[in-house]
Design a protein around this motif. Structure first.
Motif, mmCIF file in Angstrom:
data_model
loop_
_atom_site.group_PDB
_atom_site.id
_atom_site.type_symbol
_atom_site.label_atom_id
_atom_site.label_comp_id
_atom_site.label_asym_id
_atom_site.label_seq_id
_atom_site.Cartn_x
_atom_site.Cartn_y
_atom_site.Cartn_z
ATOM 1 N N GLU A 1 -11.299 2.832 -7.797
ATOM 2 C CA GLU A 1 -10.948 2.096 -6.586
ATOM 3 C C GLU A 1 -10.559 3.092 -5.501
ATOM 4 N N ARG A 2 -10.789 2.693 -4.262
ATOM 5 C CA ARG A 2 -10.609 3.632 -3.172
ATOM 6 C C ARG A 2 -9.226 3.543 -2.528
ATOM 7 N N VAL A 3 -8.693 4.727 -2.228
ATOM 8 C CA VAL A 3 -7.458 4.848 -1.452
ATOM 9 C C VAL A 3 -7.783 5.739 -0.262
ATOM 10 N N ALA A 4 -7.572 5.230 0.940
ATOM 11 C CA ALA A 4 -7.940 5.968 2.148
ATOM 12 C C ALA A 4 -6.777 6.808 2.657
ATOM 13 N N ILE A 5 -7.115 7.912 3.328
ATOM 14 C CA ILE A 5 -6.112 8.753 3.991
ATOM 15 C C ILE A 5 -6.517 8.905 5.449
ATOM 16 N N SER A 6 -5.620 8.517 6.352
ATOM 17 C CA SER A 6 -5.819 8.731 7.789
ATOM 18 C C SER A 6 -4.633 9.538 8.283
ATOM 19 N N CYS A 7 -4.814 10.851 8.311
ATOM 20 C CA CYS A 7 -3.677 11.734 8.532
ATOM 21 C C CYS A 7 -4.188 13.098 8.973
ATOM 22 N N SER A 8 -3.399 13.795 9.779
ATOM 23 C CA SER A 8 -3.759 15.155 10.170
ATOM 24 C C SER A 8 -3.534 16.101 8.993
ATOM 25 N N THR A 9 -3.976 17.330 9.154
ATOM 26 C CA THR A 9 -3.846 18.314 8.083
ATOM 27 C C THR A 9 -2.386 18.728 7.919
ATOM 28 N N THR B 1 -10.013 8.850 14.731
ATOM 29 C CA THR B 1 -10.935 7.714 14.684
ATOM 30 C C THR B 1 -10.273 6.484 15.290
ATOM 31 N N ASN B 2 -11.022 5.753 16.118
ATOM 32 C CA ASN B 2 -10.423 4.582 16.769
ATOM 33 C C ASN B 2 -10.252 3.429 15.779
ATOM 34 N N ALA C 1 1.332 5.356 14.731
ATOM 35 C CA ALA C 1 0.073 5.227 15.475
ATOM 36 C C ALA C 1 -1.086 4.883 14.547
ATOM 37 N N GLN C 2 -1.136 5.513 13.380
ATOM 38 C CA GLN C 2 -2.213 5.214 12.429
ATOM 39 C C GLN C 2 -2.028 3.821 11.816
ATOM 40 N N LEU C 3 -0.783 3.449 11.578
ATOM 41 C CA LEU C 3 -0.499 2.111 11.065
ATOM 42 C C LEU C 3 -0.924 1.044 12.061
ATOM 43 N N ALA C 4 -0.690 1.296 13.348
ATOM 44 C CA ALA C 4 -1.000 0.311 14.389
ATOM 45 C C ALA C 4 -2.493 -0.018 14.426
ATOM 46 N N LYS C 5 -3.336 0.929 14.028
ATOM 47 C CA LYS C 5 -4.780 0.694 14.059
ATOM 48 C C LYS C 5 -5.197 -0.428 13.117
ATOM 49 N N VAL C 6 -4.462 -0.578 12.013
ATOM 50 C CA VAL C 6 -4.868 -1.578 11.017
ATOM 51 C C VAL C 6 -3.947 -2.788 10.967
ATOM 52 N N PRO D 1 -9.190 -7.794 3.746
ATOM 53 C CA PRO D 1 -8.546 -8.464 2.616
ATOM 54 C C PRO D 1 -8.335 -7.561 1.401
ATOM 55 N N ASP D 2 -9.153 -6.509 1.266
ATOM 56 C CA ASP D 2 -9.009 -5.609 0.124
ATOM 57 C C ASP D 2 -7.811 -4.674 0.269
ATOM 58 N N LEU D 3 -7.314 -4.516 1.509
ATOM 59 C CA LEU D 3 -6.241 -3.564 1.768
ATOM 60 C C LEU D 3 -4.896 -4.204 1.414
ATOM 61 N N THR D 4 -4.346 -3.815 0.266
ATOM 62 C CA THR D 4 -3.129 -4.464 -0.239
ATOM 63 C C THR D 4 -1.848 -3.813 0.267
ATOM 64 N N HIS D 5 -1.903 -2.500 0.586
ATOM 65 C CA HIS D 5 -0.706 -1.799 1.053
ATOM 66 C C HIS D 5 -1.081 -0.674 2.012
ATOM 67 N N VAL D 6 -0.128 -0.322 2.887
ATOM 68 C CA VAL D 6 -0.230 0.874 3.725
ATOM 69 C C VAL D 6 0.978 1.747 3.410
ATOM 70 N N VAL D 7 0.714 2.997 3.049
ATOM 71 C CA VAL D 7 1.773 3.971 2.751
ATOM 72 C C VAL D 7 1.895 4.900 3.954
ATOM 73 N N VAL D 8 3.071 4.941 4.574
ATOM 74 C CA VAL D 8 3.261 5.729 5.797
ATOM 75 C C VAL D 8 3.984 7.033 5.464
ATOM 76 N N VAL D 9 3.397 8.144 5.918
ATOM 77 C CA VAL D 9 3.968 9.469 5.645
ATOM 78 C C VAL D 9 5.207 9.702 6.494
ATOM 79 N N ASP D 10 5.092 9.515 7.801
ATOM 80 C CA ASP D 10 6.187 9.720 8.744
ATOM 81 C C ASP D 10 6.596 8.354 9.286
ATOM 82 N N GLY D 11 7.755 7.889 8.860
ATOM 83 C CA GLY D 11 8.178 6.527 9.196
ATOM 84 C C GLY D 11 8.830 6.361 10.548
ATOM 85 N N THR D 12 8.875 7.417 11.356
ATOM 86 C CA THR D 12 9.508 7.322 12.676
ATOM 87 C C THR D 12 8.817 6.264 13.537
#
Length: 629
Positions: free
Chosen positions: A79-87, A112-113, A135-140, A148-159
């Motif tokens: 199953e896939r887990v996506a990462i949208s994050c800088s290096t 990515t927009n 900002a990345q959370l706001a996109k989704v 519907p497949d996206l069950t959770h979002v894990v945020v690295v920096d919670g500010t």
């Protein structure tokens, strides 16, 4: 070593933890008490930033907690887990956690927009998204019903992340805490998961940059990364004592393959994806090895030229002389190395080189930290003239070649390298040229196919396993590959002559320090033209020195003095070209090509079709009144 490899890079990662637990693994900046945050008072006052390290054992513990946390959230193998994050170091920990959980990583550029991010998440069927920040959370967040497949979002920096009572959003720290608890109840879950991984099991979905059309998900299985780890190790270009500076986007296959190489060798990697910190970080990190895209080396060269001009006519004259000596020295020594096995230079050239080294080259090496043994350049073609300059200055750039579809590192130059080539194939990779010169590749690094697109897979991957790269190349008798152009980018003029635009573009970049990007145009036309974008810092400095300092950048590039300046460089370029390759007309663009306007990919590859469409009016003006065939 390449043939007898582990079933997955996750297995190599666990082996690394066991074999060198106390060795330093990752080094990263900690700003304001956390990686990637706002600079604290100490950092602001000193001009430096505090860095921290993780040993392999410490990194391994966090990775296991991430893996177990994902299992606790219900993630299952493949199953896939996506990462949208800088290096940053958390990207790496999340990626290995995903792999150790048996899942597959979907990579998304943080630039990515929202629309395209949602497309990638939906197309991949990703269950969880690891998002860098608010900002990345706001996109989704606003597209939750469409995913519907996206069950959770894990945020690295919670500010700045809004409270979420539904449990849909949780922090990376919370995920790791859940994982620690899950491990207490299931102490062998991660080891069992890694042991169960099959070489042909999906490990990564990397979406192509999309120079044309929608991005395609490239399916890379665990064996591709295991092969890359062992194949790069077999080249002996990197060793366990190296210190790597890693800033490349990890959503790109070039950055991703470096993670596999590192766990195989166990060297230190200093991680910071902020491009505006590269110059400041290099003297601090003092790397022995780093990878970059050609644009970085072009910017360094242009910056040196601009700084020399600022120092006055004498200093600029010395720089130009030293640059010429560097290129001559590199050509001569590389040719002698090829013929005799010794990189020798004639006495007079060697004396000039020694003087130029004291005046210019030593300062360049110091700017890179003073310890740099080699750089690797990839993702796009490096102008040979730029390569020869750095080679002669003692910064050894080893060009490599690969595609997302071939896990990035299909070719790399050996320690005894040849500027202008991309080197030899990685051990275990086969290569041959089609009748039209297209480079065909076969081996363990080749993708399984495009995700959910069998017809598109069949277009590039034949039944015998050969990947049709779309690149035109030439092979030397001793196996060095030279890429001449993209098959689809070759220009055929109305006179029936073929032109390789990247070759012409690279030559202009090499002789003109003011050029940032250039697109040569001429398909179906009776001559070649060019759209030229200028490097803002360089041309602004020139403008200040030539009485135009009061103008804005857009006014500078439109000034007749700038056009006259460029005409001289284009004339020099044309002197070395065949008649049908020469640039008869050019237009200076009002701004540089950028990601915002869709003209370059996140890895800085130029989208020719988009540029030509955006500036169609300039192209038509250049051909107005000419007779087309």
């Amino acid at each position: 070593m390449v043939e007898d490899r582990p079933s997955s890079v996750a297995a190599i990662f666990l082996d690394r933890i066991e074999s060198t637990p106390d060795a330093e693994a990752y080094r990263f900046p900690v700003l304001g008490g956390r990686p990637g945050g706002d600079a604290g008072t100490e950092g602001r006052e000193s001009g430096a930033e505090p860095w921290e390290s993780l040993t392999w054992a410490q990194a391994g513990q966090r990775v296991k907690h991430v893996a177990a946390g994902l299992m606790d959230l219900g993630v299952r193998p493949e199953e896939r887990v996506a990462i949208s994050c800088s290096t940053r170091v958390e990207w790496i920990l999340a990626d290995f956690g995903i792999l150790c959980a048996g899942a597959a990583t979907t990579t998304i550029y943080p630039s990515t927009n929202a629309e395209e991010s949602a497309y990638i998440l939906a197309d991949s069927g990703s269950r969880i998204l690891v998002a860098e920040d608010a900002a990345q959370l706001a996109k989704v967040r606003g597209l939750r019903e469409q995913l519907p497949d996206l069950t959770h979002v894990v945020v690295v920096d919670g500010t700045g992340v809004p409270d979420d009572d539904s449990g849909w959003v949780l922090s990376l720290a919370e995920l790791e805490r859940r994982g620690a608890t899950y491990l207490e109840a299931h102490p062998t879950c991660v080891a069992d998961s890694v042991a169960a991984l099959r070489p042909d099991q999906l490990a990564t979905l990397i979406y192509t940059s999309g120079t044309t059309g929608r991005p395609k998900g490239v399916r890379l299985v665990h064996d591709t990364w295991s092969y890359m780890a062992r194949g790069i190790e077999a080249t002996e270009l990197i060793n366990a004592q190296d210190v790597q500076y890693l800033w490349l986007p990890l959503a790109h296959v070039f950055g991703k393959v470096l993670l596999a190489a590192q766990v195989g060798l166990g060297h230190v990697t200093a991680v910071d994806g902020r491009q505006d910190r590269i110059a400041a970080n290099l003297p601090l990190v003092r790397p022995t090895f780093m990878c970059a895209v050609p644009r970085v080396f072009e910017k360094v060269y242009n910056g040196m030229a601009a700084k020399a001009r600022e120092g006055g006519p004498t200093k600029y004259k010395i720089f130009k002389w030293a640059a010429g000596v560097a290129r001559e020295y590199a050509r001569v020594t590389q040719e002698n190395q090829r013929r005799t096995g010794t990189p020798s230079a004639p006495f007079r050239l060697a004396r000039k080189h020694a003087l130029a080294d004291r005046l210019v080259y030593s300062k360049l090496r110091a700017a890179f930290g003073g310890n740099l043994r080699a750089c690797c350049s990839g993702s796009a073609a490096l102008s040979p003239e730029i390569g020869y300059f750095f080679s002669g200055a003692g910064i050894h750039i080893l060009e490599g070649y690969g595609l997302t579809e071939s896990s990035a590192a299909s070719f790399v130059n050996p320690a005894v390298y040849r500027t202008g080539t991309v080197g030899k194939p990685l051990p275990g990779t086969e290569v041959r040229l089609a009748e039209d010169g297209e480079v065909l590749l076969r081996g363990p690094g080749i993708m399984e196919g495009y995700h959910g697109q069998p017809e598109m897979t069949e277009e590039v991957l034949d039944p015998d396993g050969w990947l049709h790269t779309g690149d035109i190349g030439e092979l030397s008798e001793d196996g060095f590959l030279t890429i001449t152009d993209r098959k689809k980018d070759l220009i055929k003029t109305s006179n029936g002559k073929y032109v390789a635009p990247t070759e012409v573009e690279g030559q202009l970049k090499a002789i003109c320090p003011f050029v940032s990007n250039v697109v040569v145009h001429g398909a179906g036309r009776n001559f070649c033209s060019a759209l030229i974008a200028l490097d803002e810092p360089s041309i602004t400095t020139w403008a200040e020195e030539n009485g135009l300092g009061h103008l804005s950048y857009s006014e500078i590039v439109a000034a007749p003095q700038v056009r006259e300046l460029l005409e001289g460089y284009v004339a020099r370029l044309n002197e070395g070209l065949q008649r049908w390759q020469t640039i008869k007309k050019f237009a200076v663009l009002p701004r540089d090509l950028d990601l915002e306007h869709g003209e370059v990919t996140p890895s800085q590859k130029v989208k020719r079709a988009v540029v030509e469409r955006n500036y169609a009016h300039l192209l038509e003006e250049m051909y107005a009144g000419t007779r087309e065939a």
